[in-house]
Enzyme design. Structure first.
Site, PDB file in Angstrom:
ATOM      1  N   THR A 188      46.906  74.541  33.830  1.00  9.98           N
ATOM      2  CA  THR A 188      46.315  73.283  33.776  1.00  9.98           C
ATOM      3  C   THR A 188      47.629  72.546  34.407  1.00  9.98           C
ATOM      4  O   THR A 188      48.664  73.071  34.960  1.00  9.98           O
ATOM      5  CB  THR A 188      46.694  72.681  32.285  1.00  9.98           C
ATOM      6  N   GLU A 335      40.891  72.556  29.591  1.00 11.53           N
ATOM      7  CA  GLU A 335      40.735  73.506  28.341  1.00 11.53           C
ATOM      8  C   GLU A 335      39.006  73.673  27.943  1.00 11.53           C
ATOM      9  O   GLU A 335      38.640  74.540  27.070  1.00 11.53           O
ATOM     10  CB  GLU A 335      41.180  73.034  27.020  1.00 11.53           C
ATOM     11  N   LYS A 445      52.238  50.891  22.869  1.00 11.18           N
ATOM     12  CA  LYS A 445      52.438  50.222  21.383  1.00 11.18           C
ATOM     13  C   LYS A 445      53.257  49.017  21.486  1.00 11.18           C
ATOM     14  O   LYS A 445      54.554  49.148  21.989  1.00 11.18           O
ATOM     15  CB  LYS A 445      53.146  51.283  20.611  1.00 11.18           C
ATOM     16  N   TRP A 450      47.974  48.632  19.385  1.00 19.23           N
ATOM     17  CA  TRP A 450      47.796  49.614  20.660  1.00 19.23           C
ATOM     18  C   TRP A 450      46.953  49.132  21.628  1.00 19.23           C
ATOM     19  O   TRP A 450      45.768  48.609  21.394  1.00 19.23           O
ATOM     20  CB  TRP A 450      47.119  51.004  20.176  1.00 19.23           C
TER      21      TRP A 450
END
Length: 555
Positions: A188, A335, A445, A450
């Site tokens: 990755t 993944e 935030k 958010w």
């Protein structure tokens, strides 16, 4: 009472799901179909099959056995396609090495994967020179070159790719073995820590291929890839098997075109010359192509392009649509092999106007067959599909990596509660479309809310003067964090658009209730380029560091 297992006849053949099965159909259906590499190589599927056999024999002669690992360092090419098949079909493991990592990271992945043999394009020999004395397990190195250069003059090489194939038999008896055998591994490209190794079995790659094929061909409004298409990947083949689509293209027996190094004018000329109709890439590659001067000289209408890796902005999607490019989103990660969703339109949406369709095309998509996908709350509870409730995207499918190579603790974190946790935040609407709104680590935030950096970036790209952009959060003593926007202006708008212009543009979305006032960035940083990862995604880690330095300088 338990389930009733089927009775197996002693002489019955179990038919393990092995990658070699993918070659059977094209060799019957379209054996003379073309596979093209740049302007240099052109051959058919029968020749592909023969070269796969030759490669396997060459590797066997060099000592490659079942369970060994073969590393590959090349640009997108017919050779890579041959390795996609020959290496795992032998029962060995193909390690697709990310050539855009630093030399130190490449060395780490070669040693961590325990590569036994390394195939390397001559362009990467300077990298090899930097790390060769620290490579621990590689026993043989094969040179790859487009110029037919001999490896004899290079000490330490076992031979040159084409010469080894020419000297090997085309017949190879690829054996049966357990379908759960490891077929591929790669690493990755996270922005923190060392790269993490993921791995996939023959069974997983076969099921992913069949499910993606169904997702791209089985629905009336989403039939975008068939045997009559011309396929060219624009996602590096080292990155999640080029999203697994070379396997799909081969199963279909479609014409395949491999562009080598990604040079915009070369890609666009190949699209026109070879009549390419199906590709996939990250948004930055599409942006690069659409802003190339060559785009005005070629006909790209009818080209179908899946966009993944980062969010497809409505502005980029609209521009592509105006040029006749059928763009839509796909979603997955290293993944997940990778494809989990595709933004296929449903039949009733075909009647919608272009603007309404673009909203769906830019959605993260609906799950392809065999994908069980949900969003979950902080306690792991599934959230309603109401288009509002936002949580982490969790997934199950038969082709997800079963862990990180040699990293038990991280693997358990990935598979917490038996679901693979993506680290992405999003919601699912009543139609079943997922919309990823941000990475957990990238959510801003601020002011008790958010704020999605992806939403702010999507808004910014709809400004007529903005070419590229990125939004990150920077620390703020009063509000926790505040958004900061990096903006690359189009040439015609440089020195004509100000910070206040951009903020006023955002305020228009505040007034319409699209975002809250907290979403308007405090600072706009005009720049000539934006940091990206090795696979073309926005590098938010680097951008956050740059943003923090900018704030400190202005303090």
């Amino acid at each position: 009472m338990s389930v009733r297992l089927i009775r197996k006849t002693a002489s019955a053949y179990e038919y393990p799901l092995l990658i070699k099965r993918l070659l059977q159909t094209p060799l019957t259906y379209s054996p003379k179909q073309e596979i093209v590499y740049r302007e240099l190589v052109r051959y058919d599927y029968e020749t592909l099959n023969q070269r796969i056999g030759r490669l396997a024999n060459a590797l066997k002669a060099l000592g490659v056995q079942q369970g060994d690992t073969v590393g590959m360092m090349d640009w997108d090419s017919h050779r890579y396609l041959e390795c996609f098949f020959a290496v795992p079909m032998m029962g060995a493991v193909l390690h697709t090495i990310n050539v855009r990592l630093s030399p130190e990271q490449i060395l780490y992945t070669i040693n961590h994967a325990e590569d036994d043999v390394l195939l390397i394009n001559g362009e990467f020999l300077p990298v090899l020179d930097q790390i060769k004395d620290q490579i621990e397990t590689v026993k043989k190195i094969i040179l790859i070159t487009d110029e037919g250069k001999s490896a004899d003059a290079l000490p330490g090489f076992a031979g040159e790719y084409e010469a080894l194939l020419a000297g090997s038999d085309e017949e190879y008896d690829f054996p049966d073995f357990d379908e759960n055998a490891m077929a591929t591994t790669f690493y990755t490209t996270g922005t923190t820590g060392l790269p993490k190794g993921v791995y996939f079995s023959h069974r997983q790659l076969m099921l992913h291929t069949l499910a993606v094929l169904a997702g791209l061909t089985g629905y009336t409004a989403g039939r975008r890839f068939g045997a009559d298409d011309v396929y060219m990947p624009l996602t590096p083949m080292f990155h999640v098997h080029a999203w697994g689509l070379p396997y799909v293209a081969t199963l279909l027996g479609a014409k395949q075109v491999y562009p080598g190094r990604y040079i915009p004018e070369n890609i666009l000329k190949l699209v026109e010359k070879e009549k390419v109709t199906f590709s996939h890439c990250v948004p930055t590659i599409l942006h690069m192509l659409l802003n190339s001067p060559v785009i005005k000289e070629v006909n790209v209408s009818g080209w179908k392009v899946i966009i993944g890796g980062s969010a497809l902005s409505k502005g980029l999607c609209k521009y592509a649509q105006e040029l006749g490019i059928d763009t839509f989103t796909g979603y997955g990660m290293s993944e997940t092999c990778p494809i989990l969703t595709l933004a296929n339109l449903k039949p009733h949406m075909l009647e919608w106007d272009a603007e309404e369709q673009i909203k769906i095309r830019c959605r993260t998509g609906i799950p392809i067959p065999l994908v069980d996908l949900r969003t979950v709350g902080m306690g792991g509870e599934p959230l309603p599909k109401d288009g509002v409730s936002t949580g982490e995207v969790a997934v199950r499918a038969p082709w997800l990596t079963q862990g990180y190579l040699k990293e038990t603790e991280r693997s358990e974190e990935l598979w917490s509660d038996g679901w693979l946790h993506t680290g992405d935040v999003g919601f699912i609407d009543p139609e079943g479309y997922l919309q990823v709104t941000d990475r957990i680590k990238d959510v801003i935030k601020t002011g008790g809310e958010w704020i999605s950096s992806l939403q702010l970036e999507d808004i910014l790209t709809s400004h007529e003067g903005v070419s590229e952009c990125a939004v990150v959060g920077v620390p703020d003593e009063k509000w926790g964090e505040r958004p900061l926007a990096f903006v690359v202006l189009k040439e015609d708008y440089k020195d004509k658009v100000t910070q206040e212009d951009i903020k006023n543009f955002f305020m228009g979305y505040v007034d319409r209730g699209v975002i809250s006032k907290w979403g308007v960035p405090n600072r706009i940083c005009f720049t000539d380029s934006i940091a990206k990862t090795s696979v073309g995604k926005l590098n938010k880690r680097v951008l956050r560091k740059t943003a923090l330095e900018h704030v400190q300088e202005q303090a």
